[in-house]
Design a protein around this motif. Structure first.
Motif, short mmCIF file in Angstrom:
data_model
loop_
_atom_site.label_atom_id
_atom_site.label_comp_id
_atom_site.label_asym_id
_atom_site.label_seq_id
_atom_site.Cartn_x
_atom_site.Cartn_y
_atom_site.Cartn_z
N ILE A 1 -7.48 -0.02 3.48
CA ILE A 1 -6.33 0.61 2.45
C ILE A 1 -6.42 2.00 3.73
O ILE A 1 -5.36 2.62 3.32
CB ILE A 1 -6.56 1.15 1.26
CG1 ILE A 1 -7.40 -0.62 0.87
CG2 ILE A 1 -6.29 1.70 0.34
CD1 ILE A 1 -5.81 -1.02 0.86
N ILE B 1 -6.59 1.95 -5.26
CA ILE B 1 -5.77 0.69 -4.21
C ILE B 1 -6.74 -0.43 -4.15
O ILE B 1 -6.58 -1.64 -4.51
CB ILE B 1 -4.86 1.16 -3.33
CG1 ILE B 1 -3.77 2.23 -3.70
CG2 ILE B 1 -4.51 -0.34 -2.84
CD1 ILE B 1 -3.10 2.84 -2.47
N ALA C 1 -2.61 3.00 4.72
CA ALA C 1 -2.59 4.44 4.41
C ALA C 1 -1.98 5.16 5.47
O ALA C 1 -0.91 6.24 5.64
CB ALA C 1 -3.49 5.11 3.86
N ILE D 1 0.77 -1.20 0.40
CA ILE D 1 0.00 0.11 -0.45
C ILE D 1 0.86 1.93 -0.13
O ILE D 1 0.36 1.88 -0.67
CB ILE D 1 -1.35 0.11 1.31
CG1 ILE D 1 -1.96 -0.85 1.35
CG2 ILE D 1 -1.45 1.52 1.20
CD1 ILE D 1 -3.24 -1.46 2.57
#
Length: 65
Positions: A57, A46, A61, A33
């Motif tokens: 995700i 993504i 992140a 990621i």
């Protein structure tokens, strides 16, 4: 006495092995990621490419504190 081949034939071994492979795949996706973000992909793009949930995700992140 069990040999290596007989052990690999057991359902328990096969289940544990399959679970480990799945966890390894998930770990690799999570490690990818930050690299995908650095390449310019958005948080919305993504999940489509990795097949992960959007919330996962977003969490991955977030900068680690």
């Amino acid at each position: 006495m069990f040999g290596a081949n007989e052990l690999k034939q057991t359902k328990f071994y096969q289940d544990v092995f399959a679970e480990g492979k799945q966890e390894g795949r998930q770990e690799a996706k999570l490690e990818a990621i930050p690299h995908l973000l650095a390449l310019g992909l958005s948080i919305e793009q993504i999940p489509q490419g990795l097949g992960l949930d959007y919330q996962i995700i977003r969490q991955a992140a977030q900068p680690k504190s």
